[in-house]
Motif scaffolding. Structure first.
Motif, PDB file in Angstrom:
ATOM      1  N   GLN A 258     -45.873  43.800  91.092  1.00 30.00           N
ATOM      2  CA  GLN A 258     -46.058  45.049  91.818  1.00 30.00           C
ATOM      3  C   GLN A 258     -47.055  45.957  91.076  1.00 30.00           C
ATOM      4  O   GLN A 258     -47.161  45.916  89.840  1.00 30.00           O
ATOM      5  N   SER A 259     -47.769  46.749  91.830  1.00 32.07           N
ATOM      6  CA  SER A 259     -48.646  47.754  91.223  1.00 32.07           C
ATOM      7  C   SER A 259     -47.923  49.091  91.209  1.00 32.07           C
ATOM      8  O   SER A 259     -47.361  49.530  92.219  1.00 32.07           O
ATOM      9  N   ASN A 260     -47.904  49.735  90.025  1.00 31.77           N
ATOM     10  CA  ASN A 260     -47.288  51.052  89.857  1.00 31.77           C
ATOM     11  C   ASN A 260     -45.829  51.110  90.321  1.00 31.77           C
ATOM     12  O   ASN A 260     -45.444  51.909  91.177  1.00 31.77           O
TER      13      ASN A 260
END
Length: 267
Positions: A258-260
């Motif tokens: 996942q991003s952020n």
């Protein structure tokens, strides 16, 4: 007077005639009696002793016939025949047989049969699918995946109670709606792990973040809940996490994809 010479005729002595009454007596005592007619006279002679007649023996198999009164049987038979009902049938009598039309429906046109057949096929398919799912679950559970199978687990995560508990279920298959060691989805897995530490979480990825305190990525520690819209997992330190990812996978350590993501400290 002329002298007449008279010759006496001598008759041969005759054997006395046995009266019929004596003949009957002789028969009673077993004497053989001979009867002959000579010169118009009835001669009866008897022989006794060893010459007595012997009655012919009756075979054992016919012994019962001696005790059957044939005359009585004949009378009874005649009486039964006389009293038997007489059944008469008129010469013009007719036998009427009802005839019903027989209709035959092919299996393809028989709706009830087709419905039963479809139900049986559906049940068979369901049983086969259940058997395949069970075999897949058993195969996945029998596969022991080490903590370093996907990624290296940071040393900081070793000894962490949350990570230790989560590691026990590596290899359990992803099951939509699952919340037990027979199968997990993402929120079912995190709720089950934290529940063993006394932290009760709902089986919902959107609701679980509200049960803890949000921390920054720099402050995140192994064992924190890691959340992105539609998915939750457990942070394992560094760039790793452990989760029940998606259908067709099993619980395992993975690189964070996942991003952020948002980190939540539980407890």
């Amino acid at each position: 007077m002329t002298a007449r010479t008279t010759r006496a005729r001598h008759r041969a002595a005759r054997r006395p005639v046995t009266p019929l009454s004596e003949f009957a007596q002789n028969a009673a005592v077993g004497r053989r009696t001979a009867v002959a007619a000579a010169g118009g006279a009835l001669l009866v002679s008897t022989f006794g002793g060893a010459m007595a007649a012997q009655a012919a023996p009756v075979e054992a198999g016919h012994a019962k016939m001696n005790s059957v009164d044939l005359n009585a049987l004949t009378s009874q038979a005649r009486e039964a025949l006389t009293n038997a009902p007489v059944v008469t049938v008129a010469p013009d009598a007719e036998l009427n047989v009802e005839k019903a039309a027989v209709s035959v429906v092919s299996a393809a046109e028989n709706e009830d049969y087709q419905a039963e057949l479809a139900l049986a096929e559906a049940e068979e398919a369901a049983d086969a699918a259940a058997a395949e799912a069970e075999e897949a679950a058993e195969a996945a559970a029998a596969t022991t995946v080490s903590a370093a199978s996907s990624v290296d687990v940071p040393a900081s995560a070793i000894g962490n109670s949350v990570i230790s508990i989560a590691s026990r279920y590596i290899g359990v298959p992803y099951v939509s709606g699952g919340g037990s060691p027979s199968g997990f989805d993402c929120s079912g897995f995190t709720a089950y792990v934290y529940g063993q530490l006394g932290i009760s979480l709902p089986h919902s990825s959107g609701s679980q973040p509200g049960y803890g305190t949000q921390v920054s990525a720099s402050e995140a520690q192994p064992g924190d809940l890691m959340w992105t819209p539609g998915h939750v997992s457990i942070y394992a330190g560094g760039n790793t996490m452990i989760d029940a990812s998606k259908p067709g996978t099993v619980v395992d350590f993975r690189t964070i994809w996942q991003s952020n993501p948002t980190f939540i400290r539980m407890g």
